[in-house]
Design a protein around this motif. Structure first.
Motif, PDB file in Angstrom:
ATOM      1  N   LEU A 297      -0.518  -0.540  -0.112  1.00 48.05           N
ATOM      2  CA  LEU A 297      -1.058   0.677  -0.723  1.00 48.05           C
ATOM      3  C   LEU A 297      -0.550   0.898  -2.128  1.00 48.05           C
ATOM      4  O   LEU A 297       0.627   0.621  -2.415  1.00 48.05           O
ATOM      5  CB  LEU A 297      -0.675   1.893   0.127  1.00 48.05           C
ATOM      6  CG  LEU A 297      -1.369   1.893   1.478  1.00 48.05           C
ATOM      7  CD1 LEU A 297      -0.397   1.522   2.561  1.00 48.05           C
ATOM      8  CD2 LEU A 297      -2.026   3.203   1.734  1.00 48.05           C
ATOM      9  N   ALA A 298      -1.437   1.408  -2.959  1.00 47.98           N
ATOM     10  CA  ALA A 298      -1.046   1.828  -4.306  1.00 47.98           C
ATOM     11  C   ALA A 298      -1.499   3.279  -4.435  1.00 47.98           C
ATOM     12  O   ALA A 298      -2.688   3.556  -4.539  1.00 47.98           O
ATOM     13  CB  ALA A 298      -1.733   0.950  -5.350  1.00 47.98           C
ATOM     14  N   GLU A 299      -0.537   4.188  -4.362  1.00 47.95           N
ATOM     15  CA  GLU A 299      -0.904   5.601  -4.320  1.00 47.95           C
ATOM     16  C   GLU A 299      -0.475   6.323  -5.588  1.00 47.95           C
ATOM     17  O   GLU A 299       0.659   6.173  -6.036  1.00 47.95           O
ATOM     18  CB  GLU A 299      -0.232   6.282  -3.126  1.00 47.95           C
ATOM     19  CG  GLU A 299      -0.604   5.676  -1.790  1.00 47.95           C
ATOM     20  CD  GLU A 299      -0.163   6.556  -0.626  1.00 47.95           C
ATOM     21  OE1 GLU A 299      -0.525   7.745  -0.601  1.00 47.95           O
ATOM     22  OE2 GLU A 299       0.552   6.040   0.251  1.00 47.95           O
ATOM     23  N   SER A 300      -1.383   7.114  -6.100  1.00 45.40           N
ATOM     24  CA  SER A 300      -0.994   7.974  -7.212  1.00 45.40           C
ATOM     25  C   SER A 300      -0.971   9.418  -6.728  1.00 45.40           C
ATOM     26  O   SER A 300       0.068   9.914  -6.298  1.00 45.40           O
ATOM     27  CB  SER A 300      -1.944   7.779  -8.394  1.00 45.40           C
ATOM     28  OG  SER A 300      -1.508   8.564  -9.477  1.00 45.40           O
ATOM     29  N   CYS A 301      -2.125  10.101  -6.692  1.00 45.78           N
ATOM     30  CA  CYS A 301      -2.083  11.540  -6.394  1.00 45.78           C
ATOM     31  C   CYS A 301      -1.668  11.853  -4.954  1.00 45.78           C
ATOM     32  O   CYS A 301      -1.264  12.975  -4.670  1.00 45.78           O
ATOM     33  CB  CYS A 301      -3.416  12.202  -6.726  1.00 45.78           C
ATOM     34  SG  CYS A 301      -4.741  11.661  -5.676  1.00 45.78           S
ATOM     35  N   THR A 302      -1.778  10.894  -4.047  1.00 46.17           N
ATOM     36  CA  THR A 302      -1.348  11.165  -2.665  1.00 46.17           C
ATOM     37  C   THR A 302       0.166  10.978  -2.506  1.00 46.17           C
ATOM     38  O   THR A 302       0.717  11.322  -1.449  1.00 46.17           O
ATOM     39  CB  THR A 302      -2.098  10.261  -1.665  1.00 46.17           C
ATOM     40  OG1 THR A 302      -2.194   8.961  -2.229  1.00 46.17           O
ATOM     41  CG2 THR A 302      -3.471  10.800  -1.355  1.00 46.17           C
ATOM     42  N   GLY A 303       0.822  10.450  -3.533  1.00 45.26           N
ATOM     43  CA  GLY A 303       2.285  10.418  -3.568  1.00 45.26           C
ATOM     44  C   GLY A 303       2.951   9.773  -2.359  1.00 45.26           C
ATOM     45  O   GLY A 303       4.070  10.142  -1.998  1.00 45.26           O
ATOM     46  N   GLY A 304       2.285   8.859  -1.702  1.00 42.33           N
ATOM     47  CA  GLY A 304       2.916   8.181  -0.556  1.00 42.33           C
ATOM     48  C   GLY A 304       2.486   8.739   0.794  1.00 42.33           C
ATOM     49  O   GLY A 304       2.950   8.273   1.835  1.00 42.33           O
ATOM     50  N   HIS A 321       2.295  -3.962   4.863  1.00 38.50           N
ATOM     51  CA  HIS A 321       3.014  -4.912   4.021  1.00 38.50           C
ATOM     52  C   HIS A 321       3.882  -4.200   2.991  1.00 38.50           C
ATOM     53  O   HIS A 321       5.094  -4.305   2.994  1.00 38.50           O
ATOM     54  CB  HIS A 321       2.027  -5.868   3.340  1.00 38.50           C
ATOM     55  CG  HIS A 321       2.710  -6.979   2.593  1.00 38.50           C
ATOM     56  ND1 HIS A 321       3.334  -6.774   1.387  1.00 38.50           N
ATOM     57  CD2 HIS A 321       2.887  -8.273   2.892  1.00 38.50           C
ATOM     58  CE1 HIS A 321       3.869  -7.908   0.974  1.00 38.50           C
ATOM     59  NE2 HIS A 321       3.605  -8.841   1.879  1.00 38.50           N
ATOM     60  N   SER A 322       3.254  -3.459   2.094  1.00 40.08           N
ATOM     61  CA  SER A 322       4.058  -2.808   1.060  1.00 40.08           C
ATOM     62  C   SER A 322       3.299  -1.626   0.471  1.00 40.08           C
ATOM     63  O   SER A 322       2.105  -1.464   0.710  1.00 40.08           O
ATOM     64  CB  SER A 322       4.407  -3.798  -0.056  1.00 40.08           C
ATOM     65  OG  SER A 322       3.245  -4.500  -0.425  1.00 40.08           O
ATOM     66  N   ALA A 323       4.025  -0.844  -0.279  1.00 41.09           N
ATOM     67  CA  ALA A 323       3.398   0.320  -0.907  1.00 41.09           C
ATOM     68  C   ALA A 323       4.098   0.648  -2.209  1.00 41.09           C
ATOM     69  O   ALA A 323       5.310   0.494  -2.323  1.00 41.09           O
ATOM     70  CB  ALA A 323       3.470   1.527   0.017  1.00 41.09           C
ATOM     71  N   ILE A 361      -2.082  -4.488  -6.395  1.00 42.77           N
ATOM     72  CA  ILE A 361      -1.174  -4.542  -5.239  1.00 42.77           C
ATOM     73  C   ILE A 361      -1.596  -5.648  -4.281  1.00 42.77           C
ATOM     74  O   ILE A 361      -0.761  -6.292  -3.638  1.00 42.77           O
ATOM     75  CB  ILE A 361      -1.054  -3.165  -4.519  1.00 42.77           C
ATOM     76  CG1 ILE A 361       0.067  -3.171  -3.468  1.00 42.77           C
ATOM     77  CG2 ILE A 361      -2.314  -2.756  -3.831  1.00 42.77           C
ATOM     78  CD1 ILE A 361       1.334  -2.573  -3.926  1.00 42.77           C
ATOM     79  N   LEU A 362      -2.885  -5.922  -4.215  1.00 42.36           N
ATOM     80  CA  LEU A 362      -3.355  -6.997  -3.334  1.00 42.36           C
ATOM     81  C   LEU A 362      -2.800  -8.344  -3.804  1.00 42.36           C
ATOM     82  O   LEU A 362      -2.282  -9.136  -3.011  1.00 42.36           O
ATOM     83  CB  LEU A 362      -4.890  -7.035  -3.310  1.00 42.36           C
ATOM     84  CG  LEU A 362      -5.493  -7.910  -2.218  1.00 42.36           C
ATOM     85  CD1 LEU A 362      -5.477  -7.176  -0.883  1.00 42.36           C
ATOM     86  CD2 LEU A 362      -6.934  -8.303  -2.560  1.00 42.36           C
ATOM     87  N   ALA A 363      -2.871  -8.557  -5.132  1.00 43.21           N
ATOM     88  CA  ALA A 363      -2.392  -9.831  -5.682  1.00 43.21           C
ATOM     89  C   ALA A 363      -0.876  -9.945  -5.507  1.00 43.21           C
ATOM     90  O   ALA A 363      -0.356 -10.994  -5.118  1.00 43.21           O
ATOM     91  CB  ALA A 363      -2.771  -9.931  -7.154  1.00 43.21           C
ATOM     92  N   ALA A 364      -0.165  -8.863  -5.780  1.00 46.24           N
ATOM     93  CA  ALA A 364       1.299  -8.924  -5.712  1.00 46.24           C
ATOM     94  C   ALA A 364       1.777  -9.110  -4.278  1.00 46.24           C
ATOM     95  O   ALA A 364       2.776  -9.771  -4.017  1.00 46.24           O
ATOM     96  CB  ALA A 364       1.891  -7.661  -6.311  1.00 46.24           C
ATOM     97  N   SER A 365       1.068  -8.500  -3.341  1.00 43.96           N
ATOM     98  CA  SER A 365       1.559  -8.506  -1.959  1.00 43.96           C
ATOM     99  C   SER A 365       0.989  -9.645  -1.138  1.00 43.96           C
ATOM    100  O   SER A 365       1.531 -10.006  -0.104  1.00 43.96           O
ATOM    101  CB  SER A 365       1.182  -7.184  -1.279  1.00 43.96           C
ATOM    102  OG  SER A 365      -0.233  -7.085  -1.196  1.00 43.96           O
ATOM    103  N   GLU A 366      -0.139 -10.161  -1.592  1.00 43.49           N
ATOM    104  CA  GLU A 366      -0.863 -11.154  -0.798  1.00 43.49           C
ATOM    105  C   GLU A 366      -1.183 -10.634   0.598  1.00 43.49           C
ATOM    106  O   GLU A 366      -1.190 -11.392   1.567  1.00 43.49           O
ATOM    107  CB  GLU A 366      -0.089 -12.473  -0.724  1.00 43.49           C
ATOM    108  CG  GLU A 366       0.018 -13.130  -2.099  1.00 43.49           C
ATOM    109  CD  GLU A 366       0.719 -14.479  -2.053  1.00 43.49           C
ATOM    110  OE1 GLU A 366       0.985 -14.962  -0.948  1.00 43.49           O
ATOM    111  OE2 GLU A 366       0.963 -15.020  -3.139  1.00 43.49           O
ATOM    112  N   SER A 367      -1.401  -9.324   0.725  1.00 36.53           N
ATOM    113  CA  SER A 367      -1.858  -8.827   2.021  1.00 36.53           C
ATOM    114  C   SER A 367      -3.377  -8.959   2.084  1.00 36.53           C
ATOM    115  O   SER A 367      -4.030  -9.355   1.124  1.00 36.53           O
ATOM    116  CB  SER A 367      -1.382  -7.402   2.260  1.00 36.53           C
ATOM    117  OG  SER A 367      -1.647  -6.611   1.150  1.00 36.53           O
TER     118      SER A 367
END
Ligand code: ATP
Ligand code: MG
Length: 445
Positions: A297-304, A321-323, A361-367
Motif C-alpha cells: 500500500l501507498a497511502e497519503s490521505c488515509t494515513g495508514g 507485503h509492505s506499506a 510501491i508495486l515495483a519496489a515491493s514486487e508484490s
C-alpha cells in the motif's frame, strides 16, 4: 405469544452520559427466546416517574424487565417503587443479607449499614440471584387480582400464557456485566421455561457499493414478508439486509429463512460482500490468501488506515507485503519514485499521481497488487478544482515480469459535509472493495 417490556432506570441514561447497552442486550436475548418486545422505556431516578412507568408497563406487557437502581445508595429506588405500586412491605431476605455480609467479610471489610438495603425485597417477591455482584434482583410473578388491587388498568391479556403467571417483574442491576451474568444463569432459563414461544434465527447479508434505499427497493417484495422478515439497515458506508425467521427450533427457523437468503444472494451480484461477522477487510484478506496474492500500500490521505484495517487481522503476514505512508510530495518522490514533473503537472491529488504511487510501491515491493490513495480529507485544503472529499484510489496489478502492470483508478467525490475521519474511512472501504472486485470479477471495476 408473550410480550416483554424493558424499563431502564437511571438519570445518567437520560442525560446521555451512559449509553443504554443493557436494553440492546436484553432486546436481543428476548428475540432469541422468541418473546416480542414492544416497548423500551428509559426513566430517571425519580420515584413518581418510575412508578408511573412500572404501572404503564404492567398494563400492557406480560414480562417487565427493569435494569438499574438496585444499589445501596439513596438514588437506587427500583425495588422500593415496585413494592410501593403493590403496597407491599419491604422485608429482609435473611439469606441475601448473610451473603452480602459474607462478601464484605471475605474482603476484610465491615458491611456499611446502607448495604442492608440490598437484601430487602417486597413481600411476596423471590430473589433473582446475582452470581457476580452483591445486589441480587427480584423475580415477582403477579396475579390478575394483585394487578386489579393496585388499580393498574390492564386490558391486555396474553393469548397463550398457560404456563406463565399473569405478569412477571424481573429486576437487574445496571452494571452490564452483572446483568448479563444474571440473565444467562437465572432469568434467561426462567423465561425460556415459562414462555416457550419458539426462537428467532437471523442472518445479516452485508452489501457495499449500493445505498440502503436502493437495496430496499431492489428487494421491496421481500420487505413485506412477515416470517421470515427482511429489514434493511444502514452501516458505516455499507448496508445490510437482516433476514430473521421465527420457529419452534433454531434449525426450523434457519430452514425457513434459507429460501429468502438464497434469493438475496442470487439477486445481489457483487454488492453482497459478506455476512454476519465478516468485515470488508476480512473478506479481502481471505480472497488474497485464496488467490495466493500479496498486496502493498501507498497511502497519503488515509494515513495508514487501510494498512491498519488489513493488519488488524490475525495472519495478515500471509498477504501483506509492505506499506508506505507518503504524505508530502517529497515522500511520494523519495519512497515511491513518483516523478516530480508528474506532481507539478497534475498536482499531488490526481489520477496520474495515484497510479504513479501504486506503480512505485508495486515495483519496489514486487508484490502482486498495490493500492494507492491520494486525496483531500479536509476540512481545509480544498479548492474549486479540487474540493474537500476529492480522492483518487488506484489499484495496480502486476501481469508478468517485464510487462506493464494493469491499473484501475476510481475518482471519489465525497463532498465536504462528511468529516475528515469519515472521508478516510469511506476511502478505505472503496479501496478495499476495489481489491475485492478485482479478485472476484475484474470486469466490474
Ligand atoms: P450499583 O450497585 O452499581 O449502584 P445499580 O443496580 O444501582 O448498581 P445503577 O446505579 O443504575 O445500577 O447503574 C450502575 C452503573 O451501571 C451505571 O453507572 C452505568 O455505568 C451502568 N448502567 C446503568 N444502566 C445501564 C444501561 N441501561 N446500559 C448500560 N450501562 C448501564
Ligand atoms: Mg446505583
Amino acid at each position: 405469544m408473550a410480550i416483554a417490556e424493558i424499563l431502564c432506570v437511571g438519570t445518567e441514561l437520560l442525560l446521555g452520559d451512559v449509553l443504554d447497552t443493557n436494553s440492546q442486550f436484553l432486546a436481543r436475548e428476548l428475540a432469541v427466546l422468541g418473546i416480542d418486545c414492544y416497548y423500551r422505556v428509559v426513566v430517571g431516578d425519580n420515584p413518581e416517574r418510575i412508578k408511573s412507568a412500572l404501572r404503564q408497563a404492567l398494563g400492557r406487557s406480560d414480562i417487565v424487565i427493569t435494569s438499574g437502581g438496585l444499589g445501596p445508595t439513596a438514588d437506587d429506588l427500583t425495588t422500593e417503587c415496585i413494592a410501593d405500586v403493590f403496597a407491599s412491605p419491604m422485608v429482609v431476605d435473611p439469606e441475601t443479607l448473610a451473603f452480602i455480609e459474607e462478601l464484605f467479610r471475605s474482603r476484610n471489610l465491615v458491611m456499611p449499614p446502607s448495604n442492608r438495603k440490598q437484601a430487602m425485597r417486597p413481600q411476596g417477591a423471590d430473589i433473582l440471584p446475582n452470581p457476580v455482584g452483591s445486589a441480587p434482583g427480584i423475580i415477582w410473578p403477579i396475579g390478575k387480582e394483585a394487578l386489579q388491587k393496585a388499580a393498574i388498568a390492564s386490558e391486555y391479556v396474553a393469548q397463550d400464557s398457560v404456563n406463565a403467571p399473569y405478569r412477571v417483574i424481573l429486576t437487574f442491576p445496571g452494571v452490564p456485566g452483572e446483568l448479563k451474568a444474571m440473565w444467562s444463569e437465572t432469568a434467561g432459563p426462567y423465561l425460556a421455561k415459562h414462555y416457550p414461544s419458539g426462537t428467532i434465527w437471523s442472518k445479516e447479508l452485508k452489501h457495499i457499493g449500493i445505498g440502503e434505499s436502493a437495496l430496499a427497493e431492489k428487494f421491496s417484495h421481500l420487505l413485506e414478508l412477515s416470517n421470515p422478515t427482511v429489514a434493511p439497515y444502514a452501516g458505516r458506508w455499507e448496508c445490510r439486509l437482516r433476514v430473521s425467521a421465527k420457529a419452534a427450533t433454531r434449525e426450523e427457523a434457519r430452514l425457513a429463512a434459507q429460501p429468502v437468503i438464497d434469493e438475496i444472494r442470487s439477486g445481489s451480484g457483487v454488492t453482497l460482500y459478506g455476512e454476519d461477522d465478516d468485515t470488508l477487510e476480512s473478506v479481502v484478506a481471505n480472497l488474497l490468501v485464496s488467490n495466493g496474492k500479496t498486496i502493498s500500500l501507498a497511502e497519503s490521505c488515509t494515513g495508514g488506515l487501510i494498512t491498519e484495517r488489513l493488519t488488524d487481522l490475525p495472519g495478515s503476514s500471509r498477504f501483506m507485503h509492505s506499506a508506505v505512508v507518503a504524505y508530502s510530495n517529497e515522500a511520494k518522490e523519495k519512497f515511491l519514485g513518483v516523478d516530480q514533473s508528474v506532481i507539478n503537472k497534475y498536482g499531488a491529488v490526481s489520477e496520474e499521481v495515484a497510479v504513479a504511487m501504486g506503480k512505485g510501491i508495486l515495483a519496489a515491493s514486487e508484490s502482486d497488487l498495490a493500492l494507492a490513495v491520494t486525496g483531500i480529507a479536509g476540512p481545509g485544503g480544498g479548492t474549486e478544482d479540487k474540493p474537500v472529499g476529492l480522492v483518487y484510489v488506484a489499484l495496480v496489478a502486476s501481469v508478468s515480469p517485464g510487462k506493464e502492470p494493469l491499473s484501475f483508478v476510481r475518482k471519489l467525490l465525497l463532498g465536504s459535509r462528511i468529516n475528515r475521519s469519515e472521508v478516510r474511512y469511506r476511502t478505505a472501504n472503496e479501496a478495499l472493495n476495489m481489491v475485492r472486485l478485482f479478485l472476484l470479477e475484474p470486469s466490474s471495476l
